[in-house]
Every structure is written in structure tokens, then in C-alpha cells.
Design a protein around this motif. Structure first.
Motif, PDB file in Angstrom:
ATOM      1  N   PHE A  46       6.690   8.638   4.835  1.00 46.28           N
ATOM      2  CA  PHE A  46       7.189   8.485   6.201  1.00 46.28           C
ATOM      3  C   PHE A  46       6.194   7.797   7.132  1.00 46.28           C
ATOM      4  CE2 PHE A  46       8.965  12.604   4.599  1.00 46.28           C
ATOM      5  CZ  PHE A  46      10.233  12.117   4.322  1.00 46.28           C
ATOM      6  N   PHE A  47       4.915   7.856   6.797  1.00 46.20           N
ATOM      7  CA  PHE A  47       3.883   7.330   7.690  1.00 46.20           C
ATOM      8  C   PHE A  47       3.880   5.805   7.711  1.00 46.20           C
ATOM      9  CE2 PHE A  47      -0.349   5.420   7.911  1.00 46.20           C
ATOM     10  CZ  PHE A  47      -0.725   5.791   9.192  1.00 46.20           C
ATOM     11  N   GLN A  48       3.681   5.258   8.914  1.00 46.09           N
ATOM     12  CA  GLN A  48       3.451   3.820   9.052  1.00 46.09           C
ATOM     13  C   GLN A  48       2.301   3.599  10.019  1.00 46.09           C
ATOM     14  OE1 GLN A  48       6.576   1.244  10.671  1.00 46.09           O
ATOM     15  NE2 GLN A  48       5.900  -0.369   9.268  1.00 46.09           N
ATOM     16  N   SER A  49       1.335   2.810   9.589  1.00 42.53           N
ATOM     17  CA  SER A  49       0.160   2.531  10.398  1.00 42.53           C
ATOM     18  C   SER A  49       0.532   1.667  11.593  1.00 42.53           C
ATOM     19  CB  SER A  49      -0.898   1.819   9.546  1.00 42.53           C
ATOM     20  OG  SER A  49      -1.921   1.278  10.361  1.00 42.53           O
ATOM     21  N   GLN A  50       0.076   2.081  12.777  1.00 37.86           N
ATOM     22  CA  GLN A  50       0.326   1.306  13.983  1.00 37.86           C
ATOM     23  C   GLN A  50      -0.552   0.067  14.045  1.00 37.86           C
ATOM     24  OE1 GLN A  50       2.796   2.126  16.205  1.00 37.86           O
ATOM     25  NE2 GLN A  50       3.283   3.668  14.639  1.00 37.86           N
ATOM     26  N   ARG A  51      -1.711   0.128  13.422  1.00 39.83           N
ATOM     27  CA  ARG A  51      -2.670  -0.971  13.517  1.00 39.83           C
ATOM     28  C   ARG A  51      -2.500  -2.000  12.408  1.00 39.83           C
ATOM     29  NH1 ARG A  51      -8.584   1.291  14.736  1.00 39.83           N
ATOM     30  NH2 ARG A  51      -8.801  -0.898  15.355  1.00 39.83           N
ATOM     31  N   THR A  52      -2.059  -1.564  11.244  1.00 42.73           N
ATOM     32  CA  THR A  52      -1.957  -2.493  10.116  1.00 42.73           C
ATOM     33  C   THR A  52      -0.521  -2.749   9.679  1.00 42.73           C
ATOM     34  OG1 THR A  52      -2.078  -0.779   8.404  1.00 42.73           O
ATOM     35  CG2 THR A  52      -4.171  -1.600   9.290  1.00 42.73           C
ATOM     36  N   GLY A  53       0.402  -1.884  10.097  1.00 42.26           N
ATOM     37  CA  GLY A  53       1.787  -2.024   9.671  1.00 42.26           C
ATOM     38  C   GLY A  53       2.049  -1.531   8.260  1.00 42.26           C
ATOM     39  N   ARG A  54       1.032  -0.965   7.602  1.00 43.44           N
ATOM     40  CA  ARG A  54       1.209  -0.501   6.226  1.00 43.44           C
ATOM     41  C   ARG A  54       1.977   0.815   6.194  1.00 43.44           C
ATOM     42  NH1 ARG A  54      -5.058  -1.734   4.381  1.00 43.44           N
ATOM     43  NH2 ARG A  54      -5.003  -3.959   4.906  1.00 43.44           N
ATOM     44  N   GLY A  55       2.801   0.942   5.161  1.00 39.22           N
ATOM     45  CA  GLY A  55       3.629   2.120   5.023  1.00 39.22           C
ATOM     46  C   GLY A  55       4.978   1.896   5.696  1.00 39.22           C
ATOM     47  N   PRO A  56       5.915   2.792   5.457  1.00 41.75           N
ATOM     48  CA  PRO A  56       5.845   3.887   4.484  1.00 41.75           C
ATOM     49  C   PRO A  56       5.893   3.374   3.048  1.00 41.75           C
ATOM     50  CG  PRO A  56       8.022   3.789   5.491  1.00 41.75           C
ATOM     51  CD  PRO A  56       7.191   2.766   6.196  1.00 41.75           C
ATOM     52  N   LEU A  57       5.450   4.229   2.117  1.00 42.29           N
ATOM     53  CA  LEU A  57       5.428   3.863   0.703  1.00 42.29           C
ATOM     54  C   LEU A  57       6.755   4.264   0.061  1.00 42.29           C
ATOM     55  CD1 LEU A  57       1.801   4.970  -0.295  1.00 42.29           C
ATOM     56  CD2 LEU A  57       2.597   2.740   0.533  1.00 42.29           C
ATOM     57  N   VAL A  58       7.454   3.280  -0.471  1.00 44.13           N
ATOM     58  CA  VAL A  58       8.762   3.527  -1.084  1.00 44.13           C
ATOM     59  C   VAL A  58       8.607   3.612  -2.598  1.00 44.13           C
ATOM     60  CG1 VAL A  58       9.941   2.362   0.804  1.00 44.13           C
ATOM     61  CG2 VAL A  58       9.264   1.051  -1.217  1.00 44.13           C
ATOM     62  N   GLU A  59       9.666   4.033  -3.273  1.00 40.34           N
ATOM     63  CA  GLU A  59       9.647   4.119  -4.734  1.00 40.34           C
ATOM     64  C   GLU A  59       9.191   2.787  -5.335  1.00 40.34           C
ATOM     65  OE1 GLU A  59      10.051   6.379  -6.913  1.00 40.34           O
ATOM     66  OE2 GLU A  59      11.204   8.047  -6.048  1.00 40.34           O
ATOM     67  N   GLY A  60       8.260   2.877  -6.284  1.00 39.18           N
ATOM     68  CA  GLY A  60       7.727   1.677  -6.911  1.00 39.18           C
ATOM     69  C   GLY A  60       6.638   1.001  -6.117  1.00 39.18           C
ATOM     70  N   TRP A  61       6.090   1.696  -5.123  1.00 40.02           N
ATOM     71  CA  TRP A  61       5.107   1.090  -4.222  1.00 40.02           C
ATOM     72  C   TRP A  61       3.874   0.576  -4.961  1.00 40.02           C
ATOM     73  CZ3 TRP A  61       0.167   3.047  -3.804  1.00 40.02           C
ATOM     74  CH2 TRP A  61      -0.044   4.325  -4.324  1.00 40.02           C
TER      75      TRP A  61
END
Length: 206
Positions: free
Chosen positions: A76-91
Motif C-alpha cells: 500500500f505504501f508509495q513514496s512521496q519523494r521517489t514515487g516508488r511503490g506500492p509493490l504489486v504481485e511480481g514486483w
């Protein structure tokens, strides 16, 4: 054009002074891939035979409910500074950039009758620690993303000082003498066995 990269190798050892046959060692190496290196830590042929590979998925492996926080969940997490995430299946096969932490964990508890159970327990505990710690490392990325090596060293010193202070205060609390228990005015004679007896105790049965 030349490209330079650093492969970091870390060695950690843990012992206990009053349990001389107890020993844990952890060798760590970080590489810029998704865990595809077959023998990252350079194990010998004999060590490879006895090696048990365990892939830790920080997003989809089950975490103990007592440690779970939704804001630290990579699903569920998404980085505000890098835009990374959330991690989905097969990430692991689709996410870039990506880094894998390869670890060789060896636990030894050479006590007859307890060795296998204790060593298995140690491995399970270390796996839980690694799963939680790496989930948090991902979820806290906005706090450390721009840190320099000097910043990291300063942060480590700060955390060490705070941890030592917490341990010191806890030890002080444990060393305090117990608080005296106030005495009650219970008569020295035995209490009645039932409320129908003629002699009443300090406890009222009415």
C-alpha cells in the motif's frame, strides 16, 4: 564511458558470555539485482550442498500481526519523494531500481537434546527480524533517501545513544527495591467458614 559500483560485504557475529556453545553469524552482501545471483556469498561446494535458500518477499510474506502497520505495508505504501511503490504481485521481476540483500545465516547451539529445536527457532526469529526490518527500510525511504554516509553515521550514533539510555533506565527501574505492601487489619483469628457462623470476620457477608 566507465561505470563504477560498490558491492558491500558485511559480517556480523553474536555470542553470549554465559552460553559458550551459542553462536550466530550473519554474512551480508548487497547487489543490484532481484536475487538472481546463484552463489553471491562465495560458498564452498560443501557449503552449497547444505545450504537452504529462503527468499524473503517484503511485500507478500506474512508478517506477525503484532508488528503489522498499514503505513509500513509495501503493498500500500508509495513514496512521496521517489514515487516508488506500492509493490504489486511480481514486483521482483518488474520493479526498477532494485537491490537484493543476500544473507548467509549460521546458528549454532551445541547442547545435546536441544540443538535442533533451538537452532530452528533462531532461524525463524532472524527471518522475522529481516522481514520486518527490510519492510521498514522500504517504507521509510522518504526519511533516508537523501542521506549522505556522514548523515547515516550520525543517525547510527544517535540511535545507539537513545537505545543505551532506554536500557539504562530500564535497568534502574528493575533495581529499585519493591514497594512495601500495606498490611490490613485482618484479625488474627481464622475467618469463618460460612456466613452463618456467629463470629463475624472483618468481611461482611450481608
Amino acid at each position: 564511458m566507465a561505470f563504477f559500483f560498490m558491492i558491500l560485504m558485511v559480517y556480523q557475529e553474536y555470542t553470549c558470555s554465559f552460553i559458550p556453545k551459542f553462536h550466530i553469524s550473519i554474512r551480508t552482501r548487497y547487489e543490484d539485482n532481484n536475487g538472481s545471483t546463484e552463489n553471491c556469498l562465495g560458498l564452498s561446494p560443501i557449503e552449497l550442498i547444505h545450504r537452504e535458500v529462503d527468499f524473503v518477499d517484503i511485500a507478500y510474506d506474512e508478517l506477525s500481526s503484532k508488528h503489522y502497520k498499514e503505513e509500513e505495508d509495501p503493498k500500500f505504501f508509495q513514496s512521496q519523494r521517489t514515487g516508488r511503490g506500492p509493490l504489486v504481485e511480481g514486483w521482483k521481476d518488474t520493479t526498477q531500481p532494485i537491490m537484493c540483500s543476500y544473507k548467509l545465516v549460521q546458528a549454532s547451539f551445541e547442547v545435546w537434546g536441544m540443538q535442533t529445536r533451538v537452532e530452528d527457532f533462531i532461524h525463524r526469529c532472524i527471518r522475522d527480524i529481516l522481514l520486518l526490518g527490510h519492510r521498514q527500510a522500504f517504507a521509510w525511504i522518504d526519511e533516508w533517501y537523501d542521506m549522505t554516509l556522514e548523515d547515516v553515521r550520525h543517525y547510527e550514533q544517535k540511535m545507539q545513544a537513545e537505545t543505551n539510555e532506554k536500557v539504562r533506565l530500564r535497568n534502574m527501574n528493575n533495581e529499585k527495591p519493591p514497594t512495601p505492601t500495606p498490611t490490613s487489619s485482618v484479625p488474627s483469628s481464622p475467618l469463618p467458614k460460612s456466613p452463618t457462623q456467629s463470629t463475624r470476620s472483618w468481611f461482611s457477608w450481608s
